[in-house]
Design an enzyme around this catalytic site. Structure first.
Site, PDB file in Angstrom:
ATOM      1  N   CYS A  99       0.499  -1.082  -0.012  1.00 41.36           N
ATOM      2  CA  CYS A  99      -0.073  -0.161   0.071  1.00 41.36           C
ATOM      3  C   CYS A  99       0.762   1.234  -0.020  1.00 41.36           C
ATOM      4  CB  CYS A  99      -0.834   0.396   0.874  1.00 41.36           C
ATOM      5  SG  CYS A  99      -0.750  -0.510   2.961  1.00 41.36           S
TER       6      CYS A  99
ATOM      7  N   CYS B   6      28.846  33.672  12.276  1.00 42.48           N
ATOM      8  CA  CYS B   6      29.713  33.361  13.601  1.00 42.48           C
ATOM      9  C   CYS B   6      29.597  33.648  14.187  1.00 42.48           C
ATOM     10  CB  CYS B   6      31.458  33.484  12.694  1.00 42.48           C
ATOM     11  SG  CYS B   6      32.177  33.608  14.055  1.00 42.48           S
TER      12      CYS B   6
ATOM     13  N   CYS C 174      32.355  36.956  15.326  1.00 43.82           N
ATOM     14  CA  CYS C 174      33.310  37.451  14.124  1.00 43.82           C
ATOM     15  C   CYS C 174      32.393  38.033  13.376  1.00 43.82           C
ATOM     16  CB  CYS C 174      34.458  37.296  13.775  1.00 43.82           C
ATOM     17  SG  CYS C 174      34.100  36.054  12.079  1.00 43.82           S
TER      18      CYS C 174
ATOM     19  N   CYS D 170      34.278  28.868  11.326  1.00 40.54           N
ATOM     20  CA  CYS D 170      34.316  29.502  10.610  1.00 40.54           C
ATOM     21  C   CYS D 170      35.543  29.611   9.815  1.00 40.54           C
ATOM     22  CB  CYS D 170      34.244  31.290  12.018  1.00 40.54           C
ATOM     23  SG  CYS D 170      34.414  32.592  11.393  1.00 40.54           S
TER      24      CYS D 170
ATOM     25  N   CYS E 231      37.631  32.860  11.317  1.00 45.12           N
ATOM     26  CA  CYS E 231      38.396  32.699  12.998  1.00 45.12           C
ATOM     27  C   CYS E 231      39.330  31.776  13.021  1.00 45.12           C
ATOM     28  CB  CYS E 231      37.582  32.575  13.767  1.00 45.12           C
ATOM     29  SG  CYS E 231      36.591  33.733  14.268  1.00 45.12           S
TER      30      CYS E 231
ATOM     31  N   HIS F 186      -1.448   1.439   7.257  1.00 44.12           N
ATOM     32  CA  HIS F 186      -1.757   1.473   6.294  1.00 44.12           C
ATOM     33  C   HIS F 186      -2.169   2.500   5.648  1.00 44.12           C
ATOM     34  CE1 HIS F 186      -4.040  -0.259   3.002  1.00 44.12           C
ATOM     35  NE2 HIS F 186      -4.977   0.545   3.395  1.00 44.12           N
TER      36      HIS F 186
HETATM   37 ZN   LIG Z   1      34.004  33.702  13.063  1.00 41.61          ZN
END
Ligand SMILES: [Zn+2]
Length: 394
Positions: free
Chosen positions: A65, A214, A217, A265, A268, A346
């Site tokens: 089904c 981030c 930053c 990041c 970073c 079902h």
């Molecule tokens: Zn960052």
């Protein structure tokens, strides 16, 4: 703000799923044109007669089904139906080194039978089942399966057999850092089409944008991914119903990635806590929304029976769009329902007939008319929406 872009393209996992058997030749153009005209005649006759076509049940072959429910939803996807019964797909099944085309051919044959048979007697989809099992061995046997997973496998299988790209070039990583978001989205889509380009993609695939910011930053990086459906978490608001919009809002809501999930990041150069948010960059013509009722698709341990209120008309997704100008209004045309529990359940389908615009309940071999106010139930599991575009349909 400057943004960083990470481009990753996966290696070709899908090609490996195919067997390398050579496909048989398709009939000549003139042959398929005759068939196409003949099918067109039958449909025109059906339009003029009082019996509406496509109202044909599918026999249950033993816990199938889930398959029948999805097949009925796809059979009532009018563009896909026409692609199959007017033999348009044959143009895409070109024979230059294609490894296999049996799934697409069997699927089209099934739809042709469903829409052109002179009686409304139920049809056995056993030949189609044989082909889908070859493509996805997990569907061998007669165990209950998940309808949404089945839909994914089926669309993927059909796509691969009509993919306009026969030889996929090697994936190259490209630095798209310098581009604005929308341009990057377009470039990523183009890259996707260089490998995955078919009628199925034209209609069913959209593009999702995820933005990672981030927390240290403020640097924002974006990633664009194609999607074949959206799996929506069911928002919980105590008791009572939730709306489909609530679920989509929960899906796109800003999420914090912290702890083990911390991404690196770009600025970073270290793992930072980030916020992640989804927006829809490209809206597909056919939008498949999967309500995550099951704790896990394969090992179902629990099921949410929350009533999700979804609109039949004018589902406007503009607020989830990456761009302000996008047209994103959808109308519902099919629902795959799951009733019962995780242990025994079902599947049925509620579909709007593309010719009569009347709704029908497809329960394996039985097809019965229904009222549009019966469509919304807590069994709704996979929703099929079509992008509204008045000019595209005559
Ligand atoms: Zn960052």
């Amino acid at each position: 703000m400057r943004q960083s872009y990470t481009v990753t393209i996966t290696e070709e996992p899908l090609l490996t799923l195919f067997n390398k058997e050579l496909r048989r030749k398709t009939p000549s153009v003139s042959g398929s044109m005759i068939v196409s005209t003949f099918v067109g005649l039958l449909i025109n006759q059906a339009k003029n007669s009082k019996t509406s076509q496509g109202l044909v049940g599918l026999r249950n072959l033993g816990n199938t089904c889930f398959m029948n429910s999805i097949l009925q939803c796809l059979s009532n996807t009018w563009e896909l139906r026409d692609y199959c019964i007017q033999n348009t797909y044959r143009r895409d099944l070109n024979n230059r080194g294609r490894t296999n085309t049996a799934l697409m051919e069997e699927f089209a044959k099934l739809l042709q039978t469903m829409w052109t048979s002179s009686s409304n007697d139920p049809i056995s989809p056993s030949e189609f089942k044989t082909q889908i099992q070859k493509y996805a061995p997990r569907f061998v046997g007669y165990n209950q399966q998940d309808a949404q997973e089945f839909l994914r496998f089926l669309l993927d299988g059909l796509h691969n057999e009509v993919n306009r790209v026969l030889v996929r070039s090697k994936a190259i990583v490209e630095d798209l850092d310098h581009l604005p978001d929308n341009e990057k989205g377009r470039r990523m889509w183009k890259k996707y089409l260089e490998r995955e380009d078919s009628w199925i993609v034209d209609h069913f695939v959209g593009q999702l944008k995820s933005s990672l910011t981030c927390s240290e930053c403020g640097y924002c990086s974006t990633v664009f991914d194609p999607f074949w459906d959206l799996s929506l978490p069911i928002s919980k608001k105590g008791y009572g119903e939730v709306s489909l919009m609530d679920c989509i809002r929960l899906f796109t809501k800003e999420d914090v990635l912290d702890g083990d999930e911390k991404p690196t990041c770009y600025r970073c150069k270290t793992r930072r806590k980030c916020t992640k948010k989804f927006t829809i960059q490209k809206f597909p013509k056919i939008l498949v929304l999967h309500l995550k009722r099951f704790s896990e698709a394969r090992i179902r341990t629990s099921k949410l029976t929350t009533f999700v209120n979804f609109p039949l008309k004018d589902l406007d997704l503009q607020e989830f769009s990456s761009e302000n100008s996008a047209h994103a209004v959808y109308n519902l045309y099919a629902v795959s329902n799951h009733s019962g529990t995780t242990m025994g359940g079902h599947y049925t389908a509620y579909c709007k007939n593309p010719q009569s615009a009347e709704w029908y309940n497809y329960n394996d071999s039985r097809v019965t008319p229904m009222s549009s106010n019966q469509i919304r139930t807590s069994d709704a599991y996979v929703l099929f929406y079509e992008l509204s575009c008045p000019s595209s349909r005559i």
